[in-house]
Design a protein around this motif. Structure first.
Motif: not given
Lengths: 126, 488
Positions: B87-95, B103
Motif C-alpha cells: 500500500l505504500g510506506d511499508n504497509w502491506f495488505a492481503k487481498c 486498489l
C-alpha cells in the motif's frame, strides 16, 4: 584599499554560498517530506477501501508483522500528522534562511560596488 | 561606465529574450519528460489490471520462477486469488484479486491527476514561450507590428481653457453664481437694474458654457489617461511575470553582470528597466539608425468631442456633439468682439440647427447681435415684460399664440439637437418667424400666467446644462425662477 575590499568580498561570498547550501538542503528535506505526505495519503485511502477481513502487515526490517486494520489506520493518521508538523518546521526554517541570504546578497552587492569604485580609482590613479 | 551600461541595454533586450525563451523551453521539456514517465506508469497499471483479471482463472499456473538474479527454475503459481499488496510506506495488505483491482483503479486516478496537471503546466509555458517570441518580433525585427506614436506638443492644446475646479459645495464658480443670483433677486422692477441683471445673466450663461466645455475636455483627458495607464500596467506586469517565470533561479539576469550571484534587488531594477526597455530600444533605434528599427506611424490627436445623450424631461433626448464646440467658438468670438460681422458670412453654410442660430442674428443698433433663445432676450426692451408694461394686452394674445408656435418649433429644434446652449448664445431658430411680429420674443414670460412659464423652464432649462451635474440644473431652475420673479 582595493585588496582589503576584495578580501571582504571573498569572505562574504563564502558565507553566502554556505547559506545557499543550507537552503538547498532544507529544500530537499522538505520535498522528501512532501512525497511522504502524498504517499501516506494514498495509503490511508487504500486502507479505507479494504475491509477487516484482509490482514494488514507492516514491514519492519526484514519482517512482515501482522497489524489490525484499525490500528493500521490510526498509525497512518498519526504519521500523517507528524509529517505535517515536520513540514511546518521546515517552512519556517526556510523562510529564516531566505531572509538571511537576502541580507547577505545586499551586503555583497554593496561590497561589489565599492570594489568596483575602488578599482576605478586605482585605475585613475595609475 | 554609464555609456557602456547604455549600450549594453540595447543588446541586452534580445539576449534577455533569448534567455527567457531558453528557460521556457527547459520547463516545457521537463514537463514533457515527466508526462512520459507518468504515461508509462499508467500503462503498467493497465497491464497489471489485465493480469489480475486473468490470474484467478486457473487454480495454479506452471511457470519459470526467477531464482536469484541470473537463473530461473520451473515451478507453480498457486493461491492465485491471494495477493499481498504494497500500500505504500511499508504497509502491506492481503487481498483478493478483485480487491487488488480496485486498489489499482484508485491509484490510476492519482496518476491521471498528475498527468493533467503536467499537461496544464506544459501548455502554460508553451504559451509563454510563444509570447516571448512575439515580443521579440515586436521589439526587434519587422513583423507586422508597427509603432504608432503620438507627439503631444503643447499641453495647452489638450486642455483648452482653465482647469476645472473641484466640484465641492463651496467651490468658487458656484459661489459666483449664488452671489449673482442674489443680486438678481435683490434688483426689482427697475429697467436699468434689469439691464444689469440681464448682463449678469449673460455672464452666467457664458460661465456655464465654459464649465461645460471644461468638463467635457476633462472627461476626455481622464479617458485618455485611463487607457494609457491600463496599457502600461498590463505590459509592465506581463514583463515582470515573464521575468519571474524565466528567473525561477537567481541566475536570470539579462544584464549579464560579472557575478553570477545577482541579488534580487538588481533583478527588481531590471524589471523596471525591462519595462522601459521597449521604449528605450525604440527610441535608441530611432536615434541611432534612422527609421531602421520599428516602423513608426506618427499620429496626431484631434480633440474628440464627447457625445452625450441627455433625457430632458419630457421624452426628448438630446445629443451634444461638435456643435457644442462650434457654438463655444462662436461664443468666444462674440465675447472677444461684440460685433460679429462675420457671422452671416461664415455661417451661411448651415449644417446644424445651431448654425441657424448663428445665421439669424438680431440687428440692434446696427450691430448684429446673435439671438438667444426665445426664452431669453438680450435687452429687456424686447422682453414681454416690458411689453406688457408698455403695450397692450392685445399683443399679449398674439404673442401667446406665437409663443405656442415658436414653442413647438423650439421643441422640434430641441429634439433635434439641443440645448440650452443654443438658447444662450445664438439666435434662436424661431427668430425668423417671430421676428416679423415681435421684436424680441421671450416666450417665457407670459408673465402673469405662471404655468406656461414653468413649462418651458421645465423642459428647456434642464437642457441648458446637460453635462453639468444636477446641481446646475437646480441652479438654472433657481435662476430661471429668479428671472421670472424679476420680470414679474
Amino acid at each position: 584599499m582595493a585588496e582589503a575590499i576584495q578580501k571582504k568580498l571573498q569572505s562574504e561570498l563564502e558565507k553566502y554560498q554556505q547559506l545557499q547550501k543550507d537552503v538547498n538542503k532544507s529544500m530537499s528535506a522538505r520535498q522528501k517530506l512532501e512525497a511522504q505526505l502524498t504517499e501516506n495519503n494514498i495509503v490511508k485511502e487504500e486502507l479505507g477501501l479494504l475491509d477487516s477481513q484482509n490482514t494488514v502487515y507492516k514491514l519492519i526490517g526484514p519482517v512482515l508483522v501482522k497489524q489490525d486494520l484499525d490500528e493500521a489506520k490510526a498509525t497512518v493518521s498519526k504519521r500523517l500528522d507528524y509529517i505535517n508538523g515536520e513540514i511546518q518546521c521546515y517552512e519556517t526554517l526556510l523562510k529564516e534562511m531566505e531572509r538571511k541570504s537576502e541580507q547577505h546578497r545586499e551586503v555583497l552587492s554593496s561590497l561589489q560596488q565599492e570594489y568596483q569604485r575602488a578599482q576605478g580609482q586605482a585605475v585613475g590613479k595609475a | 561606465m554609464a555609456a557602456t551600461g547604455k549600450v549594453k541595454r540595447s543588446k541586452d533586450m534580445p539576449q534577455g529574450v533569448e534567455r527567457l525563451k531558453e528557460e521556457h523551453r527547459k520547463v516545457v521539456k521537463d514537463c514533457r519528460s515527466q508526462i512520459e514517465h507518468w504515461k508509462k506508469v499508467e500503462n503498467d497499471y493497465e497491464s497489471l489490471q489485465d493480469r489480475l483479471r486473468t490470474l484467478p482463472d486457473k487454480l495454479s499456473y506452471d511457470i519459470m520462477v526467477p531464482f536469484g538474479p541470473l537463473a530461473f527454475m520451473p515451478g507453480k503459481l498457486v493461491h492465485t486469488n491471494e495477493l499481498t499488496v504494497l500500500l505504500g510506506d511499508n504497509w502491506f495488505a492481503k487481498c483478493s484479486a478483485k480487491q487488488a483491482d480496485a486498489l489499482v483503479e484508485h491509484r490510476k486516478k492519482h496518476v491521471k491527476n498528475a498527468l493533467d496537471d503536467l499537461q496544464k503546466v506544459m501548455k502554460n509555458f508553451q504559451n509563454r514561450a510563444d509570447f516571448t517570441d512575439d515580443l521579440k518580433k515586436l521589439t526587434g525585427d519587422t513583423g507586422d507590428f508597427v509603432d504608432i506614436r503620438e507627439e503631444v506638443i503643447n499641453q495647452e492644446e489638450v486642455s483648452k481653457g482653465k482647469h476645472r475646479l473641484a466640484h465641492k459645495p463651496n467651490s468658487k464658480p458656484k459661489l459666483e453664481y449664488l452671489l449673482e443670483l442674489e443680486e438678481d433677486k435683490e434688483k426689482k422692477d427697475d429697467d436699468e437694474e434689469r439691464k444689469t441683471g440681464v448682463l449678469s445673466e449673460e455672464e452666467l450663461w457664458a460661465r456655464l458654457d465654459e464649465l461645460e466645455r471644461e468638463e467635457e475636455l476633462q472627461d476626455e483627458r481622464y479617458r485618455l489617461d485611463s487607457t494609457d495607464t491600463n496599457g502600461e500596467d498590463t505590459t509592465s506586469s506581463s514583463e515582470e511575470e515573464k521575468e519571474a517565470d524565466g528567473g525561477s533561479d537567481v541566475q536570470v539576469n539579462g544584464h549579464q553582470k560579472e557575478n553570477g550571484w545577482v541579488p534580487s534587488s538588481i533583478t527588481s531594477q531590471m524589471n523596471g528597466t525591462n519595462g522601459s526597455h521597449p521604449e528605450d530600444e525604440e527610441e535608441e533605434d530611432c536615434d541611432e539608425k534612422a527609421g531602421n528599427g520599428l516602423p513608426t506611424i506618427y499620429f496626431s490627436h484631434t480633440v474628440e468631442y464627447k457625445k452625450v445623450r441627455i433625457n430632458t424631461g419630457k421624452n426628448t433626448t438630446l445629443k451634444f456633439s461638435e456643435r457644442n464646440e462650434q457654438k463655444a467658438q462662436t461664443k468666444r468670438k462674440k465675447k472677444s468682439g461684440k460685433t460679429n460681422g462675420h457671422s452671416p458670412h461664415e455661417s451661411y453654410k448651415i449644417t446644424s440647427p445651431a448654425d441657424i442660430y448663428r445665421v439669424f442674428v438680431d440687428l440692434v443698433n446696427g450691430e448684429p447681435i446673435p439671438r438667444k433663445s426665445i426664452l431669453k432676450s438680450r435687452s429687456r426692451e424686447n422682453s414681454v415684460c416690458s411689453d406688457t408694461s408698455e403695450s397692450s394686452t392685445a399683443d399679449f394674445e398674439e404673442r401667446r399664440a406665437a409663443f405656442g408656435r415658436s414653442w413647438s418649433h423650439d421643441d422640434a429644434t430641441h429634439s433635434d439637437t439641443s440645448d440650452g446652449i443654443t438658447e444662450e448664445e445664438s439666435p434662436t431658430g424661431t427668430s425668423p418667424r417671430t421676428n416679423g411680429r415681435f421684436e424680441a420674443f421671450t416666450g417665457t414670460v407670459i408673465e402673469k400666467d405662471p404655468l406656461p412659464c414653468s413649462i418651458p423652464h421645465l423642459t428647456i432649462a434642464p437642457p441648458a446644462l446637460p453635462t453639468i451635474p444636477e446641481r446646475k440644473l437646480e441652479e438654472s431652475f433657481g435662476f430661471a425662477d429668479g428671472r421670472k420673479k424679476m420680470l414679474m
